[in-house]
Write a protein that holds these residues in place. Structure first.
Motif, short mmCIF file in Angstrom:
data_model
loop_
_atom_site.label_atom_id
_atom_site.label_comp_id
_atom_site.label_asym_id
_atom_site.label_seq_id
_atom_site.Cartn_x
_atom_site.Cartn_y
_atom_site.Cartn_z
N PRO A 165 -22.68 -0.50 -7.97
CA PRO A 165 -21.75 0.51 -7.44
C PRO A 165 -20.98 -0.04 -6.22
O PRO A 165 -21.56 -0.70 -5.37
CB PRO A 165 -22.65 1.67 -7.04
N VAL A 166 -19.69 0.27 -6.16
CA VAL A 166 -18.82 -0.19 -5.06
C VAL A 166 -18.06 1.02 -4.53
O VAL A 166 -17.58 1.86 -5.30
CB VAL A 166 -17.85 -1.29 -5.55
N ASP A 167 -17.93 1.09 -3.21
CA ASP A 167 -17.23 2.23 -2.58
C ASP A 167 -15.76 1.96 -2.31
O ASP A 167 -14.95 2.89 -2.22
CB ASP A 167 -17.92 2.58 -1.26
N LEU A 168 -15.35 0.69 -2.16
CA LEU A 168 -13.96 0.36 -1.84
C LEU A 168 -13.68 -1.09 -2.22
O LEU A 168 -14.55 -1.95 -2.08
CB LEU A 168 -13.70 0.56 -0.34
N VAL A 169 -12.44 -1.33 -2.68
CA VAL A 169 -12.00 -2.70 -2.99
C VAL A 169 -10.79 -3.01 -2.09
O VAL A 169 -9.83 -2.24 -2.06
CB VAL A 169 -11.60 -2.85 -4.47
N ILE A 170 -10.89 -4.14 -1.39
CA ILE A 170 -9.74 -4.65 -0.64
C ILE A 170 -9.31 -5.93 -1.33
O ILE A 170 -10.06 -6.92 -1.34
CB ILE A 170 -10.10 -4.92 0.84
N MET A 171 -8.12 -5.92 -1.94
CA MET A 171 -7.76 -6.98 -2.87
C MET A 171 -6.40 -7.59 -2.53
O MET A 171 -5.41 -6.89 -2.35
CB MET A 171 -7.75 -6.39 -4.29
N ASP A 172 -6.39 -8.92 -2.45
CA ASP A 172 -5.14 -9.65 -2.26
C ASP A 172 -4.25 -9.45 -3.48
O ASP A 172 -4.73 -9.27 -4.60
CB ASP A 172 -5.47 -11.13 -2.05
N ILE A 173 -2.94 -9.47 -3.25
CA ILE A 173 -2.00 -9.27 -4.36
C ILE A 173 -1.81 -10.57 -5.15
O ILE A 173 -1.83 -10.58 -6.39
CB ILE A 173 -0.65 -8.76 -3.83
N GLU A 174 -1.62 -11.68 -4.44
CA GLU A 174 -1.36 -12.97 -5.08
C GLU A 174 -2.67 -13.76 -5.21
O GLU A 174 -3.15 -14.35 -4.24
CB GLU A 174 -0.34 -13.77 -4.26
N MET A 175 -3.27 -13.77 -6.43
CA MET A 175 -4.50 -14.54 -6.69
C MET A 175 -4.36 -15.22 -8.06
O MET A 175 -3.67 -14.70 -8.95
CB MET A 175 -5.73 -13.63 -6.70
N PRO A 176 -5.00 -16.37 -8.23
CA PRO A 176 -4.93 -17.07 -9.54
C PRO A 176 -5.74 -16.35 -10.61
O PRO A 176 -6.55 -15.48 -10.31
CB PRO A 176 -5.53 -18.44 -9.21
N SER A 177 -5.49 -16.75 -11.84
CA SER A 177 -6.20 -16.22 -13.01
C SER A 177 -5.81 -14.77 -13.30
O SER A 177 -5.22 -14.47 -14.33
CB SER A 177 -7.72 -16.35 -12.82
N LEU A 178 -6.16 -13.87 -12.40
CA LEU A 178 -5.78 -12.46 -12.53
C LEU A 178 -5.44 -11.95 -11.14
O LEU A 178 -6.30 -11.85 -10.28
CB LEU A 178 -6.95 -11.65 -13.12
N ASN A 179 -4.14 -11.64 -10.91
CA ASN A 179 -3.75 -11.24 -9.55
C ASN A 179 -4.14 -9.79 -9.26
O ASN A 179 -4.65 -9.07 -10.13
CB ASN A 179 -2.25 -11.47 -9.32
N GLY A 180 -3.88 -9.36 -8.04
CA GLY A 180 -4.34 -8.05 -7.59
C GLY A 180 -3.71 -6.90 -8.36
O GLY A 180 -4.39 -5.91 -8.67
N LEU A 181 -2.41 -7.00 -8.66
CA LEU A 181 -1.74 -5.93 -9.39
C LEU A 181 -2.31 -5.78 -10.79
O LEU A 181 -2.55 -4.65 -11.28
CB LEU A 181 -0.24 -6.19 -9.43
N GLU A 182 -2.51 -6.94 -11.44
CA GLU A 182 -3.07 -6.91 -12.82
C GLU A 182 -4.50 -6.38 -12.81
O GLU A 182 -4.89 -5.60 -13.69
CB GLU A 182 -3.02 -8.32 -13.41
N ALA A 183 -5.28 -6.81 -11.84
CA ALA A 183 -6.67 -6.34 -11.75
C ALA A 183 -6.71 -4.83 -11.49
O ALA A 183 -7.55 -4.12 -12.08
CB ALA A 183 -7.40 -7.08 -10.64
N ALA A 184 -5.83 -4.31 -10.64
CA ALA A 184 -5.80 -2.87 -10.35
C ALA A 184 -5.45 -2.09 -11.62
O ALA A 184 -6.05 -1.04 -11.90
CB ALA A 184 -4.78 -2.59 -9.25
N ASN A 185 -4.47 -2.61 -12.40
CA ASN A 185 -4.12 -1.96 -13.66
C ASN A 185 -5.31 -1.90 -14.61
O ASN A 185 -5.58 -0.87 -15.25
CB ASN A 185 -2.97 -2.72 -14.33
N ALA A 186 -6.03 -3.02 -14.70
CA ALA A 186 -7.19 -3.10 -15.61
C ALA A 186 -8.27 -2.11 -15.18
O ALA A 186 -8.91 -1.46 -16.03
CB ALA A 186 -7.73 -4.53 -15.61
N ILE A 187 -8.50 -2.01 -13.86
CA ILE A 187 -9.54 -1.10 -13.37
C ILE A 187 -9.16 0.36 -13.67
O ILE A 187 -9.99 1.15 -14.15
CB ILE A 187 -9.74 -1.29 -11.85
#
Length: 689
Positions: free
Chosen positions: A614-636
């Motif tokens: 379980p996680v209470d909060l995600v702080i995520m960079d926008i520009e990351m390799p493999s899967l960037n922050g925007l793509e990861a947020a969409n997937a979540i």
């Protein structure tokens, strides 16, 4: 056209200003006089024609003048024009009309003559007097004779005409000469004041520059060692204290010059800097800063504070009035046992400063003149402006100054101040409100309606701007006395709030954030801004008190009253960033605050961590390799898992509108602009967990 309108307005205001001291008496005389003389001319000494209706109308016009101070403020601003209309109808028109209706009888000719003298005394401007008389005479002739000018000319008692003309013309000329002499004296006073200002400002400016040079030379740190200079911590502290005191003296000197020059104008003292002050504090400061000639003189002055009280006025003006009393007392001291006792007290429900000395005293025939301009007695090199200035200062604050004395024994000046919440102070504040300006940054609604209503009745300028419009303004466009900011609206768009804060550093007005006591706010407003928070419910319930405090009281800026968001320690946070150093630093920072931190270097790892625990909060960079922050947020957000609604903060260095829009479209809850300070980051976290 605008210049002509302004000239007319200035003339009307000047006439009203000169008449103001006698207006209450004039109003009562008209209110009672018109009906009284109806009885005289109808029953005691009956005349051919009388008009109760016309007399009642004039009596009511004068009743408004008599009770002008009880009128609402938004009506009172038109009193100068009302005064001229009332005088026109009730003096030249009424008396000339009644003379015509009574066939130019001797009684009414004498009455019209009396009205001419009153007219000249009450409206001292020759052009206005003649214009009022001309219009009134024309209207009266039309009403009595209509188009029959032959009858009008036949009824005229021509021997009266030269007498009326003589009275109007020479009466105005004599009054004009007296007025010219008075204005000549005022002009001398202004020239004298301008000369003093010039002579004082040059050395003050030089002294100011010298202080700044000395301040720059002194060591900045407490070690006191710089370029071979050795100075102890105590000596450094003393030096800086001396420089600060000198700088304060210069500031007070410049302020005094400005106020004194402004005050030598049409017998009025400027009220623009009036604030709420403690009389004890102002008096102590005056006694400490007065330039005594010797230590003996300083020890001769005693301050007795029986009861402190607040007054509404200028601390500088009161201080310089007290300087004048001290200077005069020392000039006329009798012997070495000379004493001055200044008592602050409340007697007979009056706030008073009593200035008592055992000097040579003042003779009764002199006391009655000491508050008159240019009057001097037994003092060489004096212009006779000191005590009159004290009198003007006390009148300006709604109070009075009186003098009692016994020759060769004592002299006592009693300065009486009105209660801070009295009608006298309220009237001064209402007059000052016309020059004030207030800005509300927020939405049209409850608070804009409240302030709009008060602006209408109190006469101040009020503007409402939304946050976006305010953030686009230039720095110089925030010249307001008070700037309200609706925190509940402003903090929803931190980027616009940041733009606004950068521009508010240049305003001299008070910044008043509006908050709700049952809400909580992250404390990321610019630390160097002085703010005076106001609870919204208080502004709703008691707007007069809020405005009074912000505009007229000595307030200390405070942030502590705004309820802060609490960070819930012990929560789990995922930090995702491909920059190892930044990720490690942020993790250490949050762990020190009591959070459990999980690190990830791309979007895939973030999703894996969410699936594992379980996680209470995600702080995520926008520009990351493999899967960037925007793509990861969409997937979540599109997953069917329990973590689909976990709060996500975008961590980005791109603050453009396009980037922020992409963050919101990806399903992120909020964002943090890199590099973010500790307080900003923790405040953002507090918004979501």
């Amino acid at each position: 056209m605008d210049a002509f309108r302004v000239a007319i307005q200035d003339t009307v205001n000047k006439i009203y200003q000169y008449a103001e001291p006698n207006l209450t008496l004039v109003g009562w005389m008209g209110l009672l006089g018109f009906p009284t003389y109806y009885y005289v001319w109808s029953y005691l000494f009956p005349q051919p024609y009388e008009s109760l209706a016309l007399r009642t109308f004039c009596s009511l016009l004068f009743a408004v003048i008599a009770f002008r101070n009880q009128l609402p403020e938004h009506y009172r601003r038109y009193m100068p024009y009302y005064y001229l209309v009332a005088i026109t109808l009730c003096l030249p028109f009424f008396f000339f009309y009644m003379m015509l209706k009574n066939d130019w009888s001797t009684i009414w000719a004498m009455s019209f003559m009396s009205s001419i003298f009153l007219h000249i005394l009450l409206v001292h401007q020759t052009r206005i007097v003649l214009a009022q008389a001309g219009v009134s005479i024309f209207i009266a002739i039309v009403l009595v004779y209509g188009a029959d000018m032959n009858k009008a000319l036949n009824d005229v008692v021509w021997p009266y005409i030269p007498i009326f003309l003589f009275t109007y013309v020479f009466g105005n000329l004599f009054y004009f000469r007296n007025q010219a002499e008075h204005e000549s004296k005022v002009s001398i006073a202004k020239s004298f004041g301008a000369g003093i200002a010039h002579e004082m400002r040059n050395p003050l400016s030089a002294l100011k520059a010298s202080i700044e040079v000395l301040s720059s030379i002194l060591p900045a740190d407490k070690s006191g060692s710089q370029s071979g200079i050795s100075i102890s911590t105590h000596e450094l502290s003393m030096a800086r204290e001396v420089l600060d005191d000198a700088d304060e003296v210069i500031r007070n000197g410049n302020e005094a010059i400005d106020l004194l020059l402004t005050s030598i104008d049409e017998n009025r003292v400027s009220t623009s800097t009036f604030r709420k002050h403690s009389i004890a504090t102002v008096t102590r400061h005056a006694l400490e800063s007065f330039p005594y000639k010797s230590g003996h003189d300083k020890s001769a002055v005693e301050l007795v504070v029986e009861q402190d009280f607040d007054f509404f006025g200028s601390d500088t003006l009161i201080k310089y009035a007290l300087y004048n009393l001290l200077k005069n007392a020392f000039y006329y001291q009798a012997d070495n046992d000379f004493k001055i006792v200044i008592t602050l007290t409340r007697r007979d429900d009056k706030n008073q400063m009593i200035f008592h000395d055992n000097g040579v005293g003042i003779a009764p025939d002199v006391i009655e003149h000491i508050f008159k301009d240019f009057y001097t007695f037994g003092k060489t090199g004096s212009y006779g402006l000191g005590l009159p200035f004290c009198h003007k200062v006390m009148a300006a604050v709604g109070g009075m100054i009186e003098c009692d004395s016994i020759v060769d024994e004592w002299t006592q000046f009693t300065l009486t101040f009105p209660e801070y919440k009295s009608n006298a102070v309220g009237s001064i504040k209402l007059d000052l409100m016309k020059s004030k300006s207030i800005l509300l940054i927020g939405e049209q609604g409850t608070f804009s309606n409240i302030l709009n209503e008060h602006a209408f009745y109190q006469g101040f300028r009020f503007i409402t701007l939304d946050l976006e419009a305010a953030s686009k303004k230039q720095e110089y466009e925030f010249e307001f006395d008070v700037i309200f900011i609706d925190f509940d609206i402003a903090l929803k768009t931190p980027s616009l709030m940041n733009e606004l804060e950068a521009k508010l550093h240049f305003t001299e007005g008070r910044i008043a954030p509006l908050f709700q006591s049952d809400h909580s706010y992250h404390d990321n407003i610019e630390r160097h801004l002085a703010i005076y928070p106001v609870e919204k419910e208080r502004l709703k319930q008691d707007p007069d008190s809020v405005l009074d405090q912000l505009l007229f009281e000595q307030l200390e800026p405070s942030r502590s009253v705004i309820p802060k968001k609490r960070v819930c320690h012990g929560k789990t946070i995922v930090i995702a960033d491909d920059n190892q150093s930044l990720r490690a630093y942020t993790s250490i920072l949050l762990e020190q605050q009591g959070f459990e931190v999980i690190q990830a270097q791309n979007g895939h790892e973030v999703i894996e961590k969410l699936q594992q625990s379980p996680v209470d909060l995600v702080i995520m960079d926008i520009e990351m390799p493999s899967l960037n922050g925007l793509e990861a947020a969409n997937a979540i957000r599109n997953s069917a898992s329990e973590y689909a609604n976990v709060p996500i903060l975008g961590h980005t260095g791109d603050s453009t509108a396009l980037a922020i829009d992409k963050i919101q479209q990806a399903g992120m809850n909020d964002y943090v602009i890199k590099p973010a300070g500790t307080d900003v980051l923790l405040d953002k976290i507090a918004n979501w967990i």
